[in-house]
Design an enzyme around this catalytic site. Structure first.
Site, PDB file in Angstrom:
ATOM      1  N   CYS A   1      27.028  18.715  24.228  1.00  4.59           N
ATOM      2  CA  CYS A   1      27.594  19.615  23.511  1.00  4.59           C
ATOM      3  C   CYS A   1      28.691  20.241  23.904  1.00  4.59           C
ATOM      4  O   CYS A   1      29.035  19.989  25.196  1.00  4.59           O
ATOM      5  CB  CYS A   1      26.767  20.922  22.849  1.00  4.59           C
ATOM      6  SG  CYS A   1      25.215  20.465  22.232  1.00  4.59           S
TER       7      CYS A   1
ATOM      8  N   ARG B   1      31.741  14.412  23.353  1.00  2.00           N
ATOM      9  CA  ARG B   1      30.738  15.201  23.849  1.00  2.00           C
ATOM     10  C   ARG B   1      29.173  15.343  23.287  1.00  2.00           C
ATOM     11  O   ARG B   1      28.234  15.662  23.474  1.00  2.00           O
ATOM     12  CB  ARG B   1      30.988  16.469  24.776  1.00  2.00           C
ATOM     13  CG  ARG B   1      31.784  16.178  25.816  1.00  2.00           C
ATOM     14  CD  ARG B   1      32.209  17.152  26.866  1.00  2.00           C
ATOM     15  NE  ARG B   1      32.825  16.929  27.933  1.00  2.00           N
ATOM     16  CZ  ARG B   1      32.052  16.819  29.207  1.00  2.00           C
ATOM     17  NH1 ARG B   1      31.097  17.395  29.162  1.00  2.00           N
ATOM     18  NH2 ARG B   1      32.910  16.189  30.258  1.00  2.00           N
TER      19      ARG B   1
ATOM     20  N   TRP C   1      25.687  18.213  19.714  1.00  2.00           N
ATOM     21  CA  TRP C   1      24.714  17.129  20.081  1.00  2.00           C
ATOM     22  C   TRP C   1      23.196  17.570  19.692  1.00  2.00           C
ATOM     23  O   TRP C   1      22.748  17.953  20.798  1.00  2.00           O
ATOM     24  CB  TRP C   1      25.032  16.348  21.148  1.00  2.00           C
ATOM     25  CG  TRP C   1      24.043  14.997  21.237  1.00  2.00           C
ATOM     26  CD1 TRP C   1      24.846  13.766  20.742  1.00  2.00           C
ATOM     27  CD2 TRP C   1      23.156  14.628  21.930  1.00  2.00           C
ATOM     28  NE1 TRP C   1      24.192  12.722  21.157  1.00  2.00           N
ATOM     29  CE2 TRP C   1      22.802  13.102  21.630  1.00  2.00           C
ATOM     30  CE3 TRP C   1      22.002  15.351  22.594  1.00  2.00           C
ATOM     31  CZ2 TRP C   1      21.746  12.787  22.283  1.00  2.00           C
ATOM     32  CZ3 TRP C   1      21.062  14.855  23.228  1.00  2.00           C
ATOM     33  CH2 TRP C   1      20.972  13.415  22.915  1.00  2.00           C
TER      34      TRP C   1
ATOM     35  N   ASN D   1      24.967  25.362  25.325  1.00  2.00           N
ATOM     36  CA  ASN D   1      24.609  23.867  25.894  1.00  2.00           C
ATOM     37  C   ASN D   1      23.469  23.796  26.572  1.00  2.00           C
ATOM     38  O   ASN D   1      23.312  24.612  27.641  1.00  2.00           O
ATOM     39  CB  ASN D   1      25.807  23.328  26.516  1.00  2.00           C
ATOM     40  CG  ASN D   1      27.176  22.770  25.796  1.00  2.00           C
ATOM     41  OD1 ASN D   1      27.228  23.104  24.496  1.00  2.00           O
ATOM     42  ND2 ASN D   1      28.279  22.681  26.650  1.00  2.00           N
ATOM     43  N   GLY D   2      22.415  22.872  26.381  1.00  2.00           N
ATOM     44  CA  GLY D   2      21.453  22.599  27.255  1.00  2.00           C
ATOM     45  C   GLY D   2      20.197  22.856  26.545  1.00  2.00           C
ATOM     46  O   GLY D   2      20.400  22.950  25.237  1.00  2.00           O
TER      47      GLY D   2
ATOM     48  N   GLU E   1      25.672  -4.499  32.047  1.00  2.00           N
ATOM     49  CA  GLU E   1      26.697  -3.775  31.356  1.00  2.00           C
ATOM     50  C   GLU E   1      27.327  -4.296  30.227  1.00  2.00           C
ATOM     51  O   GLU E   1      27.597  -3.535  29.297  1.00  2.00           O
ATOM     52  CB  GLU E   1      27.932  -3.417  32.459  1.00  2.00           C
ATOM     53  CG  GLU E   1      29.141  -2.701  32.441  1.00  2.00           C
ATOM     54  CD  GLU E   1      28.712  -1.476  31.643  1.00  2.00           C
ATOM     55  OE1 GLU E   1      27.679  -0.761  31.851  1.00  2.00           O
ATOM     56  OE2 GLU E   1      29.710  -0.804  31.144  1.00  2.00           O
TER      57      GLU E   1
ATOM     58  N   LYS F   1      27.315  -2.282  26.568  1.00  2.00           N
ATOM     59  CA  LYS F   1      28.355  -2.104  25.863  1.00  2.00           C
ATOM     60  C   LYS F   1      28.156  -2.483  24.250  1.00  2.00           C
ATOM     61  O   LYS F   1      28.636  -1.593  23.524  1.00  2.00           O
ATOM     62  CB  LYS F   1      29.568  -2.824  26.309  1.00  2.00           C
ATOM     63  CG  LYS F   1      30.508  -2.115  27.590  1.00  2.00           C
ATOM     64  CD  LYS F   1      31.026  -0.890  27.584  1.00  2.00           C
ATOM     65  CE  LYS F   1      29.938   0.211  27.642  1.00  2.00           C
ATOM     66  NZ  LYS F   1      29.948   0.871  29.180  1.00  2.00           N
TER      67      LYS F   1
ATOM     68  N   GLU G   1      25.635  -0.360  22.336  1.00  2.00           N
ATOM     69  CA  GLU G   1      26.027   1.034  22.082  1.00  2.00           C
ATOM     70  C   GLU G   1      27.142   1.236  20.901  1.00  2.00           C
ATOM     71  O   GLU G   1      27.111   2.215  20.399  1.00  2.00           O
ATOM     72  CB  GLU G   1      26.332   1.809  23.588  1.00  2.00           C
ATOM     73  CG  GLU G   1      27.618   1.580  24.210  1.00  2.00           C
ATOM     74  CD  GLU G   1      27.486   2.557  25.374  1.00  2.00           C
ATOM     75  OE1 GLU G   1      27.641   3.618  25.198  1.00  2.00           O
ATOM     76  OE2 GLU G   1      28.154   2.005  26.357  1.00  2.00           O
TER      77      GLU G   1
ATOM     78  N   HIS H   1      10.691 -17.371  32.366  1.00  2.60           N
ATOM     79  CA  HIS H   1       9.418 -16.402  32.623  1.00  2.60           C
ATOM     80  C   HIS H   1       9.144 -15.562  31.332  1.00  2.60           C
ATOM     81  O   HIS H   1       8.385 -14.514  31.382  1.00  2.60           O
ATOM     82  CB  HIS H   1       9.621 -15.516  33.815  1.00  2.60           C
ATOM     83  CG  HIS H   1       9.813 -16.320  34.986  1.00  2.60           C
ATOM     84  ND1 HIS H   1       8.779 -17.175  35.602  1.00  2.60           N
ATOM     85  CD2 HIS H   1      10.847 -16.565  35.818  1.00  2.60           C
ATOM     86  CE1 HIS H   1       9.196 -17.693  36.742  1.00  2.60           C
ATOM     87  NE2 HIS H   1      10.424 -17.658  36.766  1.00  2.60           N
TER      88      HIS H   1
ATOM     89  N   LYS I   1      29.072  11.881  25.165  1.00  2.00           N
ATOM     90  CA  LYS I   1      29.577  11.636  26.378  1.00  2.00           C
ATOM     91  C   LYS I   1      28.770  12.867  27.325  1.00  2.00           C
ATOM     92  O   LYS I   1      28.755  13.971  26.755  1.00  2.00           O
ATOM     93  CB  LYS I   1      31.253  11.688  26.492  1.00  2.00           C
ATOM     94  CG  LYS I   1      31.835  11.429  27.546  1.00  2.00           C
ATOM     95  CD  LYS I   1      32.514   9.985  27.687  1.00  2.00           C
ATOM     96  CE  LYS I   1      33.076   9.254  29.074  1.00  2.00           C
ATOM     97  NZ  LYS I   1      32.770   7.775  28.968  1.00  2.00           N
TER      98      LYS I   1
HETATM   99  C1  F6R Z   1      27.382   3.854  28.546  1.00  2.00           C
HETATM  100  C2  F6R Z   1      27.701   5.291  29.138  1.00  2.00           C
HETATM  101  C3  F6R Z   1      26.722   5.799  29.822  1.00  2.00           C
HETATM  102  C4  F6R Z   1      26.924   6.736  31.066  1.00  2.00           C
HETATM  103  C5  F6R Z   1      25.658   7.626  31.437  1.00  2.00           C
HETATM  104  C6  F6R Z   1      26.112   8.164  32.764  1.00  2.00           C
HETATM  105  O1  F6R Z   1      28.866   3.566  28.298  1.00  2.00           O
HETATM  106  O2  F6R Z   1      29.121   5.697  29.250  1.00  2.00           O
HETATM  107  O3  F6R Z   1      25.500   5.012  29.956  1.00  2.00           O
HETATM  108  O4  F6R Z   1      27.353   5.635  31.983  1.00  2.00           O
HETATM  109  O5  F6R Z   1      25.579   8.387  30.484  1.00  2.00           O
HETATM  110  O6  F6R Z   1      27.130   9.069  32.833  1.00  2.00           O
HETATM  111  P1  F6R Z   1      27.853   9.626  34.061  1.00  2.00           P
HETATM  112  O7  F6R Z   1      28.410   8.369  34.761  1.00  2.00           O
HETATM  113  O8  F6R Z   1      28.871  10.457  33.443  1.00  2.00           O
HETATM  114  O9  F6R Z   1      26.879  10.184  34.759  1.00  2.00           O
END
Ligand code: F6R
Length: 610
Positions: A2, A27, A75, A100-101, A483, A487, A490, A506, A605
């Site tokens: 948040c 966020r 969030w 937050n938290g 990765e 991408k 998500e 397998h 984020k």
């Molecule tokens: C995916 C993404 C997340 C972050 C993960 C760790 O695109 O952004 O998987 O990589 O939440 O976040 P950080 O790097 O901030 O610890």
């Protein structure tokens, strides 16, 4: 996850709070709210479900004024996405709180408060903060005293800001497990969960430490540590770019950030890679002495950052001869692991505030890791402050929830680290020169790779109606396949899985049919022939392949196999280069599907809760 913004000023702060929320919206974006203490001594509270713009529209429709205020973008953790669950939460029309938290003992707190006569109007854990503070004001003369006593009752993680209608001259903030930064203005002061929110009003910041409680008025900031003792915390002048909140003409932050990669990687290498050598102190003061004794590396991280650790493992073992283990932080923190002698713990994080990564670092210190290195994009973040060494990735602010440039700059940093550790471990000058040469060519190669955009836009059309996909890679391209799959899932919501291609037969081969696109990353390396065999196994079962390959790999396209040429590059940087077309593919698939690219559903984020 948040976002929090608070202000104490002479002027009306509503615009400052809303602008701050917009800057933090990546966020958390389920709902948003703002509470102000108005000149007539009353509270005004406006909350809306959805994005901050919905809140801004509501405030436009019924303007509010006030010099002291708090705001939040949510969030959801406890309680669904409803207006009643949106912050700020109030108690008895006197206390307003944003948080937050997670308050883990909120149910116990709640039943105690209900038996004191408090009525809850939300399903959140946060409301128990508001009522606890209110109840403690009966025996405390000051809001500060009540908050200090209240935090002793909370278990879990919080960054919280509290406002009292009876005393509009101050707000009180508390940090434990969720970051808070105080912004210092002239005759006005602010608080936020991230400095980004406050860049339009100040560049002078105090990062609160674990357990700190602070009282903020227009002219003063008083900070108390976890024991209640007054403390001074360093004032830091921020050099984060002011305009980093803009899209710079791109349709989405994610696209802007993909295109920034050549520039940020160039910046990241500048003055660090000098000729074929690494400059002093790239990994922090004293790093060289620590690296001299490192025999084992343990990497912990989450999500995309975990994938960069997975890639680094190939480099550290192959080039530097250092044994390396990589683990998801949320697993590492809850299991008993063996600490090998001369081990360096490396955490990787864009934000530096990811709860699991931070907890893993703290655990590592307890169980005997003597040194730790944070590879991070945010200076002053908790991870950087709590690690013995740090390497800043210099990617600049990353706003798109899907991480792009943070990942590629982490990888560039890992190649430097491979050289730095290899130096103490008998790495030959040929190998070191090969990595340095590859790194020097990286920014230009990234620019060349970005010219693939047109072809990938066309390719994306073929994916938009698919529901599942497989990504394959071998060696250091396996984490890149992971990765790429992350991408795609998500931001386009297409189910995507990644496999080391040798693992296909397998089990996963059973999934192959003509409805399952299979994406392969195939640079021209020593595993190419093995990879080609795996490709044939898929083709023989009717699978449709999309092979991202070096021209020299000589894949022949046909009806069942589209070959997409990727610029030729030196092997050490191939994982970084092959990441880019996969980022572009996800972006354009999401664009065609019309999903919210920068703020995909259910995500946020910086995951500051477990
Ligand atoms: C995916 C993404 C997340 C972050 C993960 C760790 O695109 O952004 O998987 O990589 O939440 O976040 P950080 O790097 O901030 O610890």
């Amino acid at each position: 996850m948040c976002g929090i913004v608070g202000a104490v000023a002479e002027r009306n702060v509503v615009e400052i709070l809303l602008e701050g929320l917009k800057r933090l919206e990546y966020r958390g974006y389920d709902s948003a709210g703002v509470a102000l203490l108005q000149a007539d001594g009353t509270f005004s509270r406006t909350r809306r479900i959805g994005k901050v713009q919905a809140l801004a529209d509501a405030v436009d429709a019924s303007p509010v004024l006030g010099g002291t205020g708090i705001a939040h973008t949510r969030w959801a953790t406890h309680g669904g996405v409803t207006e009643d669950n949106a912050h700020p939460h109030q108690s008895s029309d006197r206390i307003a709180v944003v948080h937050n938290g997670i308050i883990e003992n909120y149910e116990t707190l709640r039943s105690g408060l209900e038996s004191q006569g408090y009525t809850f109007t939300s399903d959140t854990d946060t409301e128990s903060i508001a009522h606890t503070v209110h109840s403690l004001l009966k025996t405390n003369e000051t809001l500060l005293g009540a908050v200090q006593q209240a935090v002793a009752r909370f278990h879990g993680a919080y960054g919280t800001v509290v406002m009292d209608k009876e005393d509009p001259s101050r707000i009180v903030v508390a940090r434990s497990g969720s970051p808070l930064v105080i912004g210092l203005g002239l005759g006005e002061n602010f608080v936020a969960s991230d400095q980004m929110a406050l860049l339009p009003v100040t560049r002078r910041f105090i990062f609160l430490e674990e357990g700190d409680v602070a009282e903020i008025t227009r002219r003063s900031v008083s900070i108390f540590d976890a024991n209640g003792a007054p403390v001074e915390r360093e004032i830091i002048e921020s050099n984060v770019e002011h305009d980093s909140g803009d899209k710079g003409g791109y349709r989405h932050y994610m696209l802007k950030e993909i295109h920034e990669q050549p520039t940020v990687v160039r910046n990241a290498l500048q003055h660090r890679l000098v000729g074929n050598d690494i400059a002093d102190n790239v990994f922090g003061e004293g790093a060289d002495a620590i690296f001299a004794s490192v025999k084992h590396v343990q990497i912990v991280a989450c999500g995309t950052s975990y994938h960069s650790g997975m890639t680094a493992r190939y480099w550290l073992e192959e080039f530097a001869g250092v044994s390396c283990n990589v683990e998801i932080a949320s697993e590492f923190r809850y299991r008993k692991s063996v600490v090998l002698p001369n081990s360096l713990l490396i955490t990787i994080s864009q934000s530096g505030e990811t709860a699991d990564t931070l907890a893993a670092l703290r655990l590592a210190k307890e169980i005997g890791y003597s040194s730790s290195l944070a590879i991070c994009n945010v200076a002053g973040s908790s991870l950087v402050r709590e690690s013995s060494l740090s390497y800043m990735t210099r990617a600049g602010a990353e706003i798109g929830v899907a991480s792009t440039k943070a990942f590629t700059t982490q990888l560039a940093g890992f190649l430097l680290l491979t050289m730095a550790l290899g130096k103490h471990n008998g790495m030959s000058s040929d190998t070191s020169n090969e990595i340095a040469h590859a790194l020097h060519s990286l920014p230009a190669k990234l620019e060349e790779t970005l010219t693939m955009t047109q072809g990938i836009e066309d390719l994306a059309e073929e994916f938009a109606d698919k529901h599942h996909s497989l990504f394959l890679g071998r060696g250091d391209q396996y984490p890149i396949a992971m990765e790429g799959a992350l991408k795609l899932k998500e931001i386009s919501y297409i189910h995507a899985e990644a496999y080391a291609s040798g693992e296909l037969k397998h089990g996963p081969l059973a999934l192959i049919d003509d409805e399952m696109p299979v994406i392969v990353v195939a640079p021209n390396n020593e595993l190419l022939e093995k990879l080609k065999s795996n490709v044939e196994e898929v083709r023989a079962r009717g699978g449709i392949m999309y092979v991202f390959a070096d021209k020299d790999a000589h894949f022949k396209g046909d009806d069942t196999m589209r070959v997409i040429d990727v610029p030729h590059c030196d092997s050490p940087i191939a994982p970084i280069i092959y990441t880019v077309p996969l980022q572009l593919l996800s972006y354009y698939v999401a664009l065609i599907k019309g999903t919210d690219v920068d703020q995909p559903r259910n995500l946020a984020k910086s995951v500051t809760v477990e």
